[in-house]
Write a protein that holds these residues in place. Structure first.
Motif, short mmCIF file in Angstrom:
data_model
loop_
_atom_site.label_atom_id
_atom_site.label_comp_id
_atom_site.label_asym_id
_atom_site.label_seq_id
_atom_site.Cartn_x
_atom_site.Cartn_y
_atom_site.Cartn_z
N SER A 39 -3.61 10.30 -1.50
CA SER A 39 -2.76 9.12 -1.55
C SER A 39 -2.58 8.51 -0.16
O SER A 39 -2.78 9.19 0.87
CB SER A 39 -1.39 9.47 -2.13
N PHE A 40 -2.20 7.25 -0.15
CA PHE A 40 -1.96 6.51 1.09
C PHE A 40 -0.93 5.43 0.77
O PHE A 40 -1.18 4.24 0.87
CB PHE A 40 -3.27 5.91 1.60
N HIS A 41 0.27 5.84 0.43
CA HIS A 41 1.30 4.92 -0.04
C HIS A 41 1.87 4.11 1.13
O HIS A 41 2.17 4.68 2.19
CB HIS A 41 2.43 5.68 -0.72
N ILE A 44 -14.10 -0.31 0.21
CA ILE A 44 -13.79 -0.43 -1.21
C ILE A 44 -12.32 -0.78 -1.31
O ILE A 44 -11.47 -0.03 -0.79
CB ILE A 44 -14.10 0.88 -1.96
N PHE A 45 -12.01 -1.90 -1.95
CA PHE A 45 -10.65 -2.40 -2.03
C PHE A 45 -10.02 -2.10 -3.38
O PHE A 45 -10.70 -2.09 -4.41
CB PHE A 45 -10.62 -3.92 -1.83
N GLY A 46 -8.72 -1.89 -3.37
CA GLY A 46 -7.96 -1.89 -4.60
C GLY A 46 -7.78 -3.32 -5.10
O GLY A 46 -8.24 -4.28 -4.46
N THR A 47 -7.10 -3.46 -6.21
CA THR A 47 -6.96 -4.78 -6.84
C THR A 47 -5.89 -5.64 -6.19
O THR A 47 -5.76 -6.82 -6.51
CB THR A 47 -6.64 -4.62 -8.33
N GLY A 48 -5.12 -5.06 -5.29
CA GLY A 48 -4.07 -5.83 -4.63
C GLY A 48 -2.75 -5.76 -5.39
O GLY A 48 -2.72 -5.68 -6.62
N ILE A 104 4.57 0.85 -2.05
CA ILE A 104 3.43 0.43 -2.87
C ILE A 104 2.48 1.62 -2.92
O ILE A 104 1.99 2.07 -1.89
CB ILE A 104 2.71 -0.81 -2.30
N ASN A 105 2.25 2.12 -4.12
CA ASN A 105 1.43 3.31 -4.27
C ASN A 105 -0.06 3.01 -4.21
O ASN A 105 -0.53 2.00 -4.75
CB ASN A 105 1.74 4.00 -5.60
N CYS A 106 -0.79 3.91 -3.58
CA CYS A 106 -2.24 3.82 -3.51
C CYS A 106 -2.80 5.23 -3.58
O CYS A 106 -2.38 6.10 -2.83
CB CYS A 106 -2.68 3.16 -2.21
N THR A 107 -3.72 5.45 -4.50
CA THR A 107 -4.45 6.70 -4.56
C THR A 107 -5.94 6.41 -4.53
O THR A 107 -6.37 5.30 -4.85
CB THR A 107 -4.12 7.50 -5.84
N TYR A 108 -6.70 7.40 -4.12
CA TYR A 108 -8.12 7.15 -3.95
C TYR A 108 -8.94 8.31 -4.49
O TYR A 108 -8.45 9.43 -4.67
CB TYR A 108 -8.45 6.93 -2.47
#
Lengths: 112, 114
Positions: free
Chosen positions: B72-74, B103-107, B21-25
């Motif tokens: 990123s923090f995948h 601060i949260f991502g949308t899930g 699951i990809n996450c970038t900030y």
């Protein structure tokens, strides 16, 4: 196993009624957060407190919402008057300064 | 301002498949990064965290590495189970530790099929 507790777990009320949600943070945690979660908006921060003092309530509709911490073991979120658009799951979370947040199970509010 | 972007869900996988699951900030300074998981009908639970660049957070077979160069923090898991079905939130604390405000991502909804 310390946990954040929230009451009630479910609340159904009619439009115009007052709603009070309660949260007991983990003992020793000095920061308390209130969030609202809906399908459309996702997770929104409403307000948070440090050492019982409000630090930020910019996410909260001021005309109908209020949040307080009467003491270190109780945080309350009130809605008066409630409206159908307030239907959501409301989460409380607590933390010690600078450490991760621990969430309660939430209060599912339905306003008809 | 600070923000978190997660990949859109739902992610549907078969049991034992590999998960990413990809996450970038976007953040100023040096944020701490988190993954939270929300099982149906429950509140969010901290899954793992990393507080500085190149740190790897891990828990319950899940891993994520704090990559400053790619912001990123995948989230990864080598073999998912049906019990991993949940919504996963990436989050950052970009305030230098002075506050816990996240601060949260949308899930991202993960559905694992047997």
């Amino acid at each position: 196993d310390a946990r954040v507790t929230q009451t009630p777990r479910h609340k159904v009320t009619e439009m115009g009624q007052e709603v009070t949600m309660r949260c007991q943070p983990i003992l020793g945690h000095n920061t308390v957060f209130w969030y609202r979660q809906t399908m459309m908006q996702g997770l929104e921060l409403l307000a948070y407190f440090r050492n019982r003092a409000p630090l930020d309530d910019s996410g909260m509709p001021k005309d109908r919402f209020s949040a307080e911490m009467p003491d270190a073991t109780l945080a309350t979120l009130k809605i008066q008057p409630s409206e159908p658009r307030d239907s959501a799951v409301y989460f409380c979370a607590s933390a010690r300064t600078g450490v991760e947040q621990y969430f309660g199970p939430g209060t599912r509010l339905t306003v008809t | 301002g600070n923000s978190v972007t997660q990949m859109e869900g739902p992610v549907t996988l078969s049991e034992e498949a590999f998960l990413t699951i990809n996450c970038t900030y976007t953040a100023t300074g040096y944020p701490s990064l988190f993954w939270y998981v929300q099982y149906p009908g429950e509140g969010l639970q901290l899954l793992l965290k990393a507080t500085k660049a190149d740190d790897k957070g891990s828990n319950k077979g899940f891993e994520a590495t704090y990559r400053k160069e790619t912001t990123s923090f995948h989230l990864e898991k080598g073999s998912v189970q049906v019990s991993d079905s949940a919504v996963y939130f990436c989050a950052l604390n970009g305030y230098g530790g002075a506050t816990n405000k996240l601060i949260f991502g949308t899930g991202t909804l993960l559905a694992v099929q047997p």
